[in-house]
Design a protein around this motif. Structure first.
Motif, PDB file in Angstrom:
ATOM      1  N   TYR A 186       0.852  -1.182   0.000  1.00 48.16           N
ATOM      2  CA  TYR A 186       0.000   0.000   0.000  1.00 48.16           C
ATOM      3  C   TYR A 186       0.891   1.236   0.000  1.00 48.16           C
ATOM      4  CZ  TYR A 186       0.861  -0.394   5.069  1.00 48.16           C
ATOM      5  OH  TYR A 186       1.448  -0.536   6.302  1.00 48.16           O
ATOM      6  N   HIS A 187       0.293   2.369  -0.333  1.00 42.46           N
ATOM      7  CA  HIS A 187       1.042   3.614  -0.470  1.00 42.46           C
ATOM      8  C   HIS A 187       0.344   4.727   0.311  1.00 42.46           C
ATOM      9  CE1 HIS A 187       3.135   1.591  -3.774  1.00 42.46           C
ATOM     10  NE2 HIS A 187       1.935   1.245  -4.220  1.00 42.46           N
ATOM     11  N   PHE A 188       1.120   5.682   0.760  1.00 36.50           N
ATOM     12  CA  PHE A 188       0.580   6.837   1.479  1.00 36.50           C
ATOM     13  C   PHE A 188       1.150   8.090   0.844  1.00 36.50           C
ATOM     14  CE2 PHE A 188       0.553   9.981   4.933  1.00 36.50           C
ATOM     15  CZ  PHE A 188      -0.782   9.912   5.307  1.00 36.50           C
ATOM     16  N   LEU A 189       0.281   8.917   0.292  1.00 39.02           N
ATOM     17  CA  LEU A 189       0.705  10.106  -0.435  1.00 39.02           C
ATOM     18  C   LEU A 189       0.048  11.359   0.138  1.00 39.02           C
ATOM     19  CD1 LEU A 189       0.296   8.681  -4.058  1.00 39.02           C
ATOM     20  CD2 LEU A 189       2.435   8.893  -2.775  1.00 39.02           C
ATOM     21  N   VAL A 190       0.817  12.422   0.232  1.00 42.40           N
ATOM     22  CA  VAL A 190       0.291  13.705   0.702  1.00 42.40           C
ATOM     23  C   VAL A 190       0.107  14.614  -0.498  1.00 42.40           C
ATOM     24  CG1 VAL A 190       0.741  15.747   2.111  1.00 42.40           C
ATOM     25  CG2 VAL A 190       1.382  13.482   2.957  1.00 42.40           C
ATOM     26  N   LYS A 235      -2.307  18.135  -2.211  1.00 44.21           N
ATOM     27  CA  LYS A 235      -2.558  19.533  -1.867  1.00 44.21           C
ATOM     28  C   LYS A 235      -3.718  19.700  -0.894  1.00 44.21           C
ATOM     29  CE  LYS A 235      -0.700  21.496  -6.144  1.00 44.21           C
ATOM     30  NZ  LYS A 235      -0.967  22.368  -7.312  1.00 44.21           N
ATOM     31  N   GLN A 236      -4.646  18.730  -0.894  1.00 46.34           N
ATOM     32  CA  GLN A 236      -5.808  18.845  -0.022  1.00 46.34           C
ATOM     33  C   GLN A 236      -5.908  17.694   0.976  1.00 46.34           C
ATOM     34  OE1 GLN A 236      -9.516  19.172  -2.131  1.00 46.34           O
ATOM     35  NE2 GLN A 236     -10.708  19.660  -0.286  1.00 46.34           N
ATOM     36  N   TYR A 237      -5.556  16.492   0.521  1.00 43.60           N
ATOM     37  CA  TYR A 237      -5.710  15.316   1.372  1.00 43.60           C
ATOM     38  C   TYR A 237      -4.418  14.500   1.451  1.00 43.60           C
ATOM     39  CZ  TYR A 237     -10.729  16.185   0.663  1.00 43.60           C
ATOM     40  OH  TYR A 237     -11.968  16.747   0.613  1.00 43.60           O
ATOM     41  N   ALA A 238      -4.357  13.692   2.504  1.00 37.64           N
ATOM     42  CA  ALA A 238      -3.365  12.626   2.596  1.00 37.64           C
ATOM     43  C   ALA A 238      -4.108  11.360   2.202  1.00 37.64           C
ATOM     44  CB  ALA A 238      -2.817  12.521   4.015  1.00 37.64           C
ATOM     45  N   THR A 239      -3.606  10.616   1.241  1.00 40.88           N
ATOM     46  CA  THR A 239      -4.354   9.506   0.656  1.00 40.88           C
ATOM     47  C   THR A 239      -3.659   8.169   0.863  1.00 40.88           C
ATOM     48  OG1 THR A 239      -5.222  11.000  -1.039  1.00 40.88           O
ATOM     49  CG2 THR A 239      -5.432   8.635  -1.448  1.00 40.88           C
ATOM     50  N   LEU A 240      -4.432   7.201   1.332  1.00 41.65           N
ATOM     51  CA  LEU A 240      -3.954   5.828   1.479  1.00 41.65           C
ATOM     52  C   LEU A 240      -4.482   5.023   0.298  1.00 41.65           C
ATOM     53  CD1 LEU A 240      -2.572   3.624   3.230  1.00 41.65           C
ATOM     54  CD2 LEU A 240      -4.799   3.238   4.304  1.00 41.65           C
ATOM     55  N   VAL A 241      -3.584   4.426  -0.473  1.00 42.89           N
ATOM     56  CA  VAL A 241      -3.961   3.668  -1.670  1.00 42.89           C
ATOM     57  C   VAL A 241      -3.536   2.215  -1.499  1.00 42.89           C
ATOM     58  CG1 VAL A 241      -3.702   3.458  -4.169  1.00 42.89           C
ATOM     59  CG2 VAL A 241      -3.629   5.723  -3.091  1.00 42.89           C
ATOM     60  N   GLY A 242      -4.468   1.302  -1.771  1.00 43.37           N
ATOM     61  CA  GLY A 242      -4.156  -0.112  -1.645  1.00 43.37           C
ATOM     62  C   GLY A 242      -5.217  -0.966  -2.309  1.00 43.37           C
ATOM     63  N   ASN A 265      -9.184   9.170   1.277  1.00 43.57           N
ATOM     64  CA  ASN A 265      -8.667  10.512   1.518  1.00 43.57           C
ATOM     65  C   ASN A 265      -8.824  10.877   2.990  1.00 43.57           C
ATOM     66  OD1 ASN A 265      -7.940  11.052  -1.161  1.00 43.57           O
ATOM     67  ND2 ASN A 265     -10.018  11.708  -1.673  1.00 43.57           N
ATOM     68  N   PHE A 266      -7.767  11.414   3.567  1.00 40.78           N
ATOM     69  CA  PHE A 266      -7.778  11.817   4.971  1.00 40.78           C
ATOM     70  C   PHE A 266      -7.396  13.284   5.098  1.00 40.78           C
ATOM     71  CE2 PHE A 266      -6.830   7.288   5.036  1.00 40.78           C
ATOM     72  CZ  PHE A 266      -7.623   6.804   6.068  1.00 40.78           C
ATOM     73  N   VAL A 267      -7.924  13.908   6.145  1.00 37.94           N
ATOM     74  CA  VAL A 267      -7.493  15.249   6.529  1.00 37.94           C
ATOM     75  C   VAL A 267      -6.624  15.081   7.769  1.00 37.94           C
ATOM     76  CG1 VAL A 267      -8.183  17.511   7.369  1.00 37.94           C
ATOM     77  CG2 VAL A 267      -9.527  16.381   5.592  1.00 37.94           C
ATOM     78  N   PRO A 268      -5.330  15.359   7.663  1.00 35.32           N
ATOM     79  CA  PRO A 268      -4.432  15.188   8.814  1.00 35.32           C
ATOM     80  C   PRO A 268      -4.487  16.386   9.751  1.00 35.32           C
ATOM     81  CG  PRO A 268      -3.161  15.818   6.905  1.00 35.32           C
ATOM     82  CD  PRO A 268      -4.596  15.722   6.441  1.00 35.32           C
TER      83      PRO A 268
END
Length: 199
Positions: free
Chosen positions: A81-85, A87-94, A108-111
């Motif tokens: 899985y990947h975690f990318l930050v 411009k608006q969200y931090a996204t977990l992709v898997g 999509n997450f708001v940190p």
């Protein structure tokens, strides 16, 4: 080629932190390499005799660190899985399985920074193609089937993920604390503390 570039960025950052720690412990301050270190607001997490340095990262640097860490942590694992930050969200992709079908998802997450200096991710949206799958289901699947670091806690019920930097710091010689998380400007500040009373 892309993975090699990320690794180089990580080592540059690691070298910067190590250099800053050495210079501070020797009583020398290099203005270009280290920004002035204000006293941390969270006095309960940093001892008075500790030496600290504030490190500011941008999105590219945060993503390089995340990619490098996950590449090492998930080495040899079948599920990636990947975690990318962004411009608006931090996204977990898997990937997950729903009714026997393998599906690629992106949450999509708001940190936000917690009072204890940790990072809390609040889920705001889920993309799984045309399927309508609850976020709680996907997060519950991740918690049960994914290999996640022991300092990361997934709360599917409340749709949050806690990145417990205090717990992470217990297994390292340096202490880490989040000071600022600004998604709009892409500025992320962390306080890195070098204990001075170590033998």
């Amino acid at each position: 080629m892309k993975e090699q570039k990320k690794t180089i960025n990580y080592w540059k950052w690691a070298f910067f932190v190590l250099l800053a720690a050495i210079l501070i412990s020797g009583g020398v301050v290099i203005s270009k390499a280290t920004a002035p270190s204000p006293r941390p607001e969270m006095t309960q997490t940093v001892a008075a005799k500790d030496t600290s340095v504030t490190v500011e990262l941008n999105r590219k640097q945060v993503n390089a660190l995340s990619a490098n860490y996950l590449n090492q942590f998930l080495k040899g694992q079948k599920i990636k899985y990947h975690f990318l930050v962004g411009k608006q969200y931090a996204t977990l992709v898997g990937d997950t399985k729903f009714m026997g079908v393998k599906i690629r998802f992106a949450i999509n997450f708001v940190p936000e920074r917690t009072a204890a200096g940790n990072v809390l991710l609040r889920a705001k949206g889920l993309a799984v193609g045309r399927l309508n799958i609850p976020i709680k289901f996907v997060m519950g699947y991740i918690a049960k089937n994914y290999n996640i670091p022991n300092w990361v806690s997934i709360d599917a019920k409340h749709k949050t993920i806690l990145l417990d930097l205090n717990r992470y710091s217990k297994h390292h010689s340096l202490k880490y604390s989040a000071q600022e998380i600004n998604m709009e400007t892409g500025r992320f500040k962390f306080l890195i503390t070098v204990p001075t009373n170590n033998n």
